[in-house]
Structure formats: C-alpha cells, structure tokens
Design an enzyme around this catalytic site. Structure first.
Site, PDB file in Angstrom:
ATOM      1  N   GLY A  15      51.967  34.056  51.268  1.00 39.55           N
ATOM      2  CA  GLY A  15      50.479  33.830  51.621  1.00 39.55           C
ATOM      3  C   GLY A  15      50.073  34.749  50.879  1.00 39.55           C
ATOM      4  N   ASP A  19      43.807  34.242  53.279  1.00 35.84           N
ATOM      5  CA  ASP A  19      42.883  34.863  53.792  1.00 35.84           C
ATOM      6  C   ASP A  19      43.535  36.359  54.351  1.00 35.84           C
ATOM      7  OD1 ASP A  19      39.501  35.305  55.136  1.00 35.84           O
ATOM      8  OD2 ASP A  19      41.307  35.033  56.503  1.00 35.84           O
ATOM      9  N   ALA A  21      45.709  37.853  54.517  1.00 40.70           N
ATOM     10  CA  ALA A  21      46.836  38.798  53.559  1.00 40.70           C
ATOM     11  C   ALA A  21      45.818  39.970  53.609  1.00 40.70           C
ATOM     12  CB  ALA A  21      47.115  38.494  52.125  1.00 40.70           C
ATOM     13  N   VAL A  88      56.996  27.273  47.957  1.00 40.06           N
ATOM     14  CA  VAL A  88      57.630  27.468  49.311  1.00 40.06           C
ATOM     15  C   VAL A  88      59.463  26.419  49.375  1.00 40.06           C
ATOM     16  CG1 VAL A  88      57.715  26.190  51.390  1.00 40.06           C
ATOM     17  CG2 VAL A  88      56.481  27.994  50.636  1.00 40.06           C
ATOM     18  N   ASP A 179      51.265  37.885  68.021  1.00 39.35           N
ATOM     19  CA  ASP A 179      50.231  38.078  68.365  1.00 39.35           C
ATOM     20  C   ASP A 179      48.772  38.910  68.683  1.00 39.35           C
ATOM     21  OD1 ASP A 179      47.979  37.437  70.995  1.00 39.35           O
ATOM     22  OD2 ASP A 179      49.134  36.132  72.031  1.00 39.35           O
ATOM     23  N   HIS A 180      48.323  39.234  67.838  1.00 38.51           N
ATOM     24  CA  HIS A 180      47.612  40.339  67.288  1.00 38.51           C
ATOM     25  C   HIS A 180      46.878  40.855  68.485  1.00 38.51           C
ATOM     26  CE1 HIS A 180      43.891  37.515  67.126  1.00 38.51           C
ATOM     27  NE2 HIS A 180      43.689  39.161  67.017  1.00 38.51           N
ATOM     28  N   GLU A 218      33.610  34.496  71.055  1.00 38.48           N
ATOM     29  CA  GLU A 218      33.104  34.556  69.750  1.00 38.48           C
ATOM     30  C   GLU A 218      31.235  34.344  69.760  1.00 38.48           C
ATOM     31  OE1 GLU A 218      35.987  33.695  66.911  1.00 38.48           O
ATOM     32  OE2 GLU A 218      36.922  33.065  68.707  1.00 38.48           O
ATOM     33  N   HIS A 242      47.040  34.109  74.036  1.00 36.15           N
ATOM     34  CA  HIS A 242      46.277  35.621  73.732  1.00 36.15           C
ATOM     35  C   HIS A 242      45.424  35.437  75.649  1.00 36.15           C
ATOM     36  CE1 HIS A 242      45.600  35.522  69.858  1.00 36.15           C
ATOM     37  NE2 HIS A 242      44.676  34.910  69.424  1.00 36.15           N
TER      38      HIS A 242
END
Ligand code: NAP
Length: 508
Positions: A15, A19, A21, A88, A179-180, A218, A242
């Site tokens: 990928g 976006d 990346a 893929v 899980d950022h 947000e 999260h």
C-alpha cells in the site's frame, strides 16, 4: 527502548501509494534515519498496483518530506527506496518481490531481516500473509515480522478468521498489531505516572478513586473515509481498540517486570475482568450518537448523512459514550466512563481520574471544595494537570481550586517521537510491548460484539447531536444517573456543555 541500536532491516510496505504511507510511514522512517536510529543498512520496498518506478516512489517520499530543510539528507534517504508494481492475488508478483528483496539486501548489506507492513484494506491481510509464506518471501535467512494496521476484523468471528489465516504464515511473536494510541507519549506515560510515583499508586483503587473518564474527541467528520466508516462506526473504529487499550493500561495491576509478556498479562487480566454487557442492558451502559449539521470554527458543516459515500438513512454511530465496570478487588464499584466522537467541539484526548472526597469535609459549609482530579493530556497537548484545593489568599479564608500543570510538549517539542516512529522502531527491535496481542483483540471484540448486536437490532436509541458540540445529552445523563459529570476538557468546552444542554430541541 534503546535508541542507540541501529537495526539492519528491509521494510516492505504493502500500500505504498496510499494515504497512510505518505502521511505517516515515510515521515516516521525518515525521522528515525535523521536521528541516527537507522543506519545505512536499511531498505524500503514499496508495493501497490500502480505502475510506478523507483523514481516515482522516491519523488512521492520527497514530497511527503517537503517540510524538511536538509534536502541532502532527504536525497540520501530516498536512495534506500524501491518500488514494485504488485497485485495481491498474483503469485508471480511475490516471486518478483523475493528477487527484489534479495537484490536490495545485497546492495544495503541487510542480513535478511524483513518487516512486512500491511498498509492496505484489511481484506487483503490474510491473502498476503499466506502468499508471502507459500512463495518463500519469508525464507530470508533473518527474522521476519508482520505489521498489521487496524481494523483487525469487524467482529469476533471475522477477527478469529483473520487471525487463523495470518497464523498459518506467522507465529504470534512475529505479528505486530498496530494500535497507534499505544505509541503516543502520554499513553506510554500512564505506566510511569502510576508505577514510578509513590503518591499515586497507593491511591489507585476503589478506596480513593471515584471514577475514571477517557474522552477522545475529534473535530473532523468522516472526510474521505465515508465508505469504510459507514460500515464500521465509532464503537468498532475507536472503542474496540484505542479506548479499551487505555482502560486496560489505567486499570492493570503493576507488572512484576517491564517486559512485554508481563505487561500484556496484566492488561489481559483487566480485559477479562470487564463486566460483559448483555444486549438487553446495552442502553443502560452505552449511548450512541450521530452528528447532524452545525458550525465548527465559524463554518457550517454538513450532517453525517450528507457526507460523501454515506447512506443518507445511515444508522451508523459517530459518537459513543459508555460506562465500563471492572469486576476486580481493585476496581469493584468504580465506573470507567469513555466517550469518543467525530465533529465534536474540539480535538482532544484526555484522561481524568477523579478522586473521592474527604471522609469529613471541614470546608463544605463555607465553600464547596472541588474534587481532586488528575488529568492526563494525551493529545494535542501532552502533559498532566493536578487539581487540588488551597486556601484563598487573604484574611477571609475559604478554599480555592489550585491547578498544577505540567506540559510535556512545551518542554521538548523536538524530541517527542511521533507514535508511528516509535512503533516502527520498536518493531525493528522486536519489542512488542506496545502492540496488541491476539488475546487482547479477542477479549475486546467479545465485549464489543454484544453492544453492536443490540444496536443492529434496533435504532430507537440513536441520538443526534449538533456538529461542534460535545455529543448528545444522553451522554451527560449517563453520568448524572450515577451522580457524576463529565469533567470539561477545557473552560471552552465547559461553556459549550452548558450551551448544548440548553439546546435540548436539537433534532436531525
Ligand atoms: P488507501 O489510501 O486506500 O491505500 C490503499 C493502498 O492499497 C494503496 O496503496 C493501493 O494502491 C493499494 N492496493 C489496493 N488494492 C490493491 C491490490 N489488489 N494489490 C496491491 N495493492 C493494492 O488506504 P490507507 O488510508 O493508506 O489505509 C491503509 C490501511 O491503514 C487500512 O487498513 C486502514 O484501515 C489503515 N489505517 C489508515 C489510517 C489513515 O490515516 N489513512 C489510519 C489508521 C489505520 P494502488 O491503488 O496503487 O494499488
């Protein structure tokens, strides 16, 4: 994290034209390079369908680093990037990938250590993992690791199916589920605040804590992600991962050592102790909302149902508030309240720990004291606030709230690594502490599934809220029933909460 080690590794980004990346991965890998955490022995192989060349990818990487003044470093960095046009499902492209990896590892003297980073739609994860193994791309002579972006499944059943697929090719120890939030400075700081401060840990239980609140709000709507979001919603997109990860870090017992296994084992105990919510009880514990039109930053914004790629009759929730109970000796009787939503008044993630009042409040009659609060500011501010009560200056006496603030990112803005930067580096080092273990994924899906099933059956409790507010009134009522209130994130939102309560007639 030992930041002196310079791992020698190739990273394959599935990928590479997408976006994530461009916005997160390339800048994060660059920061590691610039800080010297990556030596010259690394390579990035970007793959996607587009017929790009190495030069096209390198130009894309340069564009994602346009803010960087040192263009020579950017130029050197980009020489480590290679591109392969890839499909893929086409097995022959895996052979081409293997050949390319062997070549670049020879050029950059990399001993076959490979990270396969899945930055693509989740339906491809299983196929890619199986083909990497079947076509020998994982036979590299070094270690191999698989990094998986969220969402990890759509419910427990699909998560199990995905896990079975990827486990055919990679062992649990080789799988790094991102899980950022776990890469964020102040989320990582939760453990330090709790386990390195003798003044907090003795109070960290149901004797002294009244309730814990986690808000992640947000201002953005669904933007370009309407198609994905409309099949997901806030419960799956934010709460399953999260929010429950933050609950488990706040509630876990001290681990016997700071190793990935010991920390995970304590987090897993918390997830196992969360009281399941039956479908019948869902509306007592959870509130869902959807944003209508409104005004944000002085501009009018559309309601969710008018967004691109969203069903105009959609019942998908863009807001969730919930009360979570943990049946353990430490937490019995202490509600953990969570809320998250889009198009809210402000962008902020904060954790509020509200302590219980004094057993006998000597100052109650003359001046009501405020609860002691410990606030952990996760984003965009990073820091801590402690609310105490002090004496009012002057002869009259009485109490006044005292606010002690510590701002982490005011002290050092240059060195705070971005979440992805930290997580990519951890993965290179083989440190899985801040990634999600399968047991955590399984337990959190099983908690979430009964709530989503209840919501799928009926839409009568979907509450609409005005864009630019702090969510529907039902979210305030959830806490009021228990004699609590959401602690306002800022004085601005305090005003807004009052305003939104007076705006009872909002309908959409
Ligand atoms: P995206 O912009 O849609 O990118 C998808 C990538 O997949 C593109 O590079 C696309 O390139 C490639 N692709 C699609 N079909 C392919 C195929 N059959 N064979 C080979 N390549 C194919 O998606 P994204 O926003 O970067 O998100 C990637 C992953 O990260 C998703 O799992 C998402 O949920 C997760 N995520 C994203 C964000 C974010 O901020 N964007 C945040 C958190 C998690 P071609 O069209 O050139 O093939």
């Amino acid at each position: 994290m030992n930041t002196k080690i310079q791992p020698k590794t190739s990273i394959v980004i599935f990928g590479a034209t997408g976006d994530l990346a461009k916005r997160k991965l390339y800048p994060s890998i660059f920061n590691l390079y610039k800080k010297g955490q990556l030596a010259e022995n690394f390579a990035v192989v970007g793959v996607a369908r587009r017929p790009w060349s190495n030069e096209t990818l390198r130009d894309t990487v340069k564009a994602s680093l346009e803010h960087e003044p040192n263009r020579d470093v950017v130029e050197q960095f980009c020489q480590h990037f290679y591109y392969l046009s890839f499909e893929v499902t086409n097995k022959s492209t895996y052979h081409e990938l293997k050949t390319l990896l062997d070549e670049v590892e020879t050029i950059h003297k990399i001993p076959g250590n490979r990270i396969f980073y899945m930055s693509m739609a989740p339906e491809f994860f299983g196929t890619i993992a199986k083909n990497l193994k079947a076509e020998g791309v994982t036979d590299s002579g070094g270690w191999t690791r698989l990094v998986i972006e969220k969402p990890f499944g759509h419910d427990l059943e699909s998560a199990r199916a995905l896990n079975q697929e990827i486990r055919q090719a990679f062992s649990e120890e080789e799988i790094y589920r991102i899980d950022h939030y776990l890469g964020k400075e102040m989320v990582q700081n939760i453990e330090v605040i709790r386990f390195a401060n003798a003044i907090f840990e003795p109070l960290w239980n149901n004797k002294y804590i009244s309730n814990i609140q986690i808000t992640s709000s947000e201002t953005l709507g669904v933007e370009e992600r309407g198609g994905y979001y409309d099949t997901s919603g806030a419960l799956r997109d934010m709460v399953q991962n999260h929010m429950l990860q933050m609950v488990s870090l706040l509630a876990m017992d001290p681990p016997i050592r700071l190793t990935p296994d010991e920390i995970r084992s304590e987090k897993i105990k918390v997830l196992r102790a969360i009281r399941p919510i039956t479908e019948q009880d869902t509306s007592r514990y959870f509130v869902r909302g959807q944003y209508g039109p409104g005004v944000l930053n002085e501009s009018e914004v559309p309601g969710y149902r008018s967004e691109n790629n969203v069903n105009p009759h959609s019942k998908t929730e863009t807001f969730v508030a919930g009360k979570i109970l943990i049946d353990s000796h430490r937490w019995a009787g202490v509600p953990f309240y969570i809320r998250t939503g889009k198009r809210m008044l402000l962008k902020s993630t904060e954790i509020v720990i509200e302590f219980k009042g004094m057993p006998m409040n000597l100052y109650y009659s003359e001046n009501q004291t405020q609860s002691n609060l410990l606030i952990i500011h996760v984003q965009p501010d990073e820091g801590l606030t402690l609310f105490l009560n002090g004496k009012k200056v002057g002869p009259a006496g009485g109490t006044t709230p005292v606010q002690l603030d510590y701002c982490n990112n005011c002290v050092d803005t240059t060195n705070t690594p971005e979440a992805y930067e930290r997580l990519i580096y951890d993965c290179m080092l083989g440190d899985a502490t801040n990634f999600t273990h399968w047991d955590e994924v399984e337990l959190s899906w099983s908690f979430i599934d009964s709530i989503s099933k209840a919501w799928e059956k009926s839409d009568k409790d979907l509450h609409f809220y005005e864009s630019g507010s702090m969510g529907p009134d039902a979210s305030m009522e959830l806490l009021e029933k228990d004699g609590h209130q959401w602690w306002p994130i800022t004085s601005e939102s305090k005003e807004e909460e009052k305003r939104s309560r007076s705006n009872e007639s909002f309908r959409y």
